[in-house]
Design a protein around this motif. Structure first.
Motif, mmCIF file in Angstrom:
data_model
loop_
_atom_site.group_PDB
_atom_site.id
_atom_site.type_symbol
_atom_site.label_atom_id
_atom_site.label_comp_id
_atom_site.label_asym_id
_atom_site.label_seq_id
_atom_site.Cartn_x
_atom_site.Cartn_y
_atom_site.Cartn_z
ATOM 1 N N SER A 197 61.276 50.203 40.238
ATOM 2 C CA SER A 197 60.075 50.850 40.779
ATOM 3 C C SER A 197 59.042 49.788 41.141
ATOM 4 O O SER A 197 59.013 48.716 40.547
ATOM 5 N N ASN A 198 58.157 50.152 42.054
ATOM 6 C CA ASN A 198 57.048 49.268 42.419
ATOM 7 C C ASN A 198 57.504 47.876 42.876
ATOM 8 O O ASN A 198 56.860 46.872 42.589
ATOM 9 N N GLY A 235 52.795 54.953 37.524
ATOM 10 C CA GLY A 235 53.092 55.396 38.878
ATOM 11 C C GLY A 235 52.450 54.547 39.956
ATOM 12 O O GLY A 235 52.524 53.317 39.944
ATOM 13 N N ASP A 236 51.777 55.220 40.886
ATOM 14 C CA ASP A 236 51.220 54.536 42.040
ATOM 15 C C ASP A 236 49.731 54.259 41.877
ATOM 16 O O ASP A 236 49.016 54.059 42.854
ATOM 17 N N ASP A 248 56.518 55.860 42.981
ATOM 18 C CA ASP A 248 55.831 54.579 42.806
ATOM 19 C C ASP A 248 55.014 54.267 44.063
ATOM 20 O O ASP A 248 54.872 55.104 44.957
ATOM 21 N N ARG A 249 54.475 53.043 44.128
ATOM 22 C CA ARG A 249 53.592 52.649 45.222
ATOM 23 C C ARG A 249 54.293 52.638 46.573
ATOM 24 O O ARG A 249 53.635 52.630 47.614
ATOM 25 N N LEU A 256 60.356 56.925 40.205
ATOM 26 C CA LEU A 256 59.954 56.024 39.122
ATOM 27 C C LEU A 256 61.092 55.729 38.162
ATOM 28 O O LEU A 256 61.932 56.569 37.886
#
Ligand SMILES: Nc1nc2c(ncn2[C@@H]2O[C@H](COP(=O)(O)OP(=O)(O)O)[C@@H](O)[C@H]2O)c(=O)[nH]1
Ligand SMILES: Nc1nc2c(ncn2[C@@H]2O[C@H](COP(=O)(O)OP(=O)(O)O)[C@@H](O)[C@H]2O)c(=O)[nH]1
Ligand SMILES: [Mn+2]
Ligand SMILES: [Mn+2]
Ligand SMILES: [Mn+2]
Ligand SMILES: [Mn+2]
Lengths: 256, 256
Positions: B115-116, B213-214, A185-186, A191
């Protein structure tokens, strides 16, 4: 990403070559995805049939009888028979029929349609939608159209949420899903979402353009969308071991 | 129909105004649909939290313990507590948690993401995604951007089919579904498909562009798509009476 319906497709007849009909009407480019509604694939594959082709078994008569009692609507036992004939497992037998089709897809009435069928009683789903997608893709290649993925779609309902939406039944030229496992992820963390069912998302997107009525637009070209640099998976339909809902349904019976 | 990601959105912080951030970066036109990933709506609405905010109840401890035994993975009972706190019904308590969130959406772990989320342990879904969509739409209107529908999305799994796909959680400026009842097919017959969940199809389409994702692309502009001249419905989440799967799950327990 852009989606455009293929214009001016005729009423599809048994034996029609969908690849040819589309290639004559649309400019396809390498990297495009072509979605095709199962309705026209079925018509081309001679899957429009009459109910008299389904001699009624005892089980079908029993099912139709019970449904008639529950719903108060007349139920043709030959239709129940057609649903059984198309299916490998009956998951719900009342107050409607939910089955697994022979190719693994779970939907109401084995996806048998009574809309958009001009000369017969009913339209069965394609026998092997992935084979159909492969044939259409091969037909495009024969005409010099390379690197176009094909997704055969249908519209169906689902648990938990009202309404129906486009789903994929068969596919060729791309994996069914993007596998994000191992990607980040960022913030560099692993993820949560691992497998993105992109063919279902393509089918849903295309369905916004095809509609459900008399639009006459069963084929859609998706341009400027890219699978990207991900792993892929071709598993779409869950197995029983992998599906708690199916396990729960096996132990349950409608008491209405 | 065209879909474009809104470019250059920053990391979203509590209190950020998503309408403003989008309006500064994208040209929106009347008739467009703006989809926004719930992740950034949650961040803006201060829904990133730490696990220590969830003092563990007996039930949560019991659930985490059983899950740990079944899966062999360590399970934080505070996470189980967060899922319970966000939910009104626990549909499956093993081998994973499937619940109905307070706003009616059914998904694994109440849609809580790990995530994130840069500075906290977890990210809860927006409290009322339709209210969030209405606020973003009102924010656009304040900036003179009229007639843009807004859909708040998430990615989640489903029964019967592998993988996850984009779904709608909240919406404003358009109905959730096209109602085709009373309309006709190509042969003048009544349609089989009656209610098309267009917001879910828009969410699925947008998810092809946002990714998991990113990418940093949580917002997508959908142009040249039209709801059309149909009836509309705003029911998205099924009630228990209307959902046989939920009824079956209430009578079932995982024995693994
Ligand atoms: N040109 C053409 N369009 C068709 C034909 N049959 C159905 N359609 C159109 O295909 C689209 C999808 O129809 P639908 O019945 O929803 O198909 P399904 O989702 O595959 O069950 C609609 O726009 C129909 O009007 C056909 O034989 N020729
Ligand atoms: N610009 C920006 N992008 C974000 C942020 N958080 C997540 N994203 C992106 O939003 C998209 C969707 O993220 P995801 O975690 O799948 O969101 P969900 O589907 O709502 O749970 C991905 O492209 C992420 O990289 C953020 O704070 N700012
Ligand atoms: Mn169909
Ligand atoms: Mn359809
Ligand atoms: Mn999420
Ligand atoms: Mn996502």
């Amino acid at each position: 990403m852009e989606l455009h319906a293929v214009a001016d497709l005729p009423e599809i007849r048994p034996g029609d070559d969908i690849a040819e009909l589309v290639a004559d009407r649309a400019t396809l480019e390498a990297g495009d995805v072509l979605t095709v509604a199962s309705t026209i694939v079925s018509k081309a594959e001679d899957r429009a049939v009459d109910l008299e082709e389904f001699p009624v078994s005892g089980r079908a008569a029993e099912i139709a009888d019970r449904l008639e009692g529950i719903t108060g609507d007349e139920k043709d036992p030959r239709f129940a028979q057609a649903v059984l004939s198309e299916s490998t497992e009956l998951l719900i037998d009342a107050p409607f029929l939910l089955t697994e089709t022979r190719f693994g897809h779970i939907c109401v009435n084995a996806g048998i349609d009574r809309s958009n069928v001009p000369d017969n009683d009913i339209l069965l789903l394609p026998k092997r939608p992935t084979k159909s997608a492969e044939r259409i893709r091969a037909g495009l290649e024969e005409r010099g159209i390379e690197d176009v993925a094909v997704v055969v779609t249908d519209t169906c309902g689902r648990p938990f949420r009202h309404g129906q939406r486009g789903v994929a039944l068969g596919w060729a030229g791309m994996p069914a899903s993007r596998d994000w496992r191992g990607e980040e992820d960022r913030d560099g963390h692993e993820l949560g979402v691992t497998v993105q069912s992109v063919i279902d998302e393509l089918a849903a997107a295309a369905n916004l353009v095809t509609g459900e009525g008399d639009g006459g637009t069963p084929a859609v070209v998706v341009r400027d969308w890219d699978f990207g640099d991900h792993g892929g998976s071709d598993e779409l339909f869950r197995s029983v071991e992998d599906d708690l809902i199916r396990q729960a349904l096996r132990e349950w019976r409608f008491e209405g």
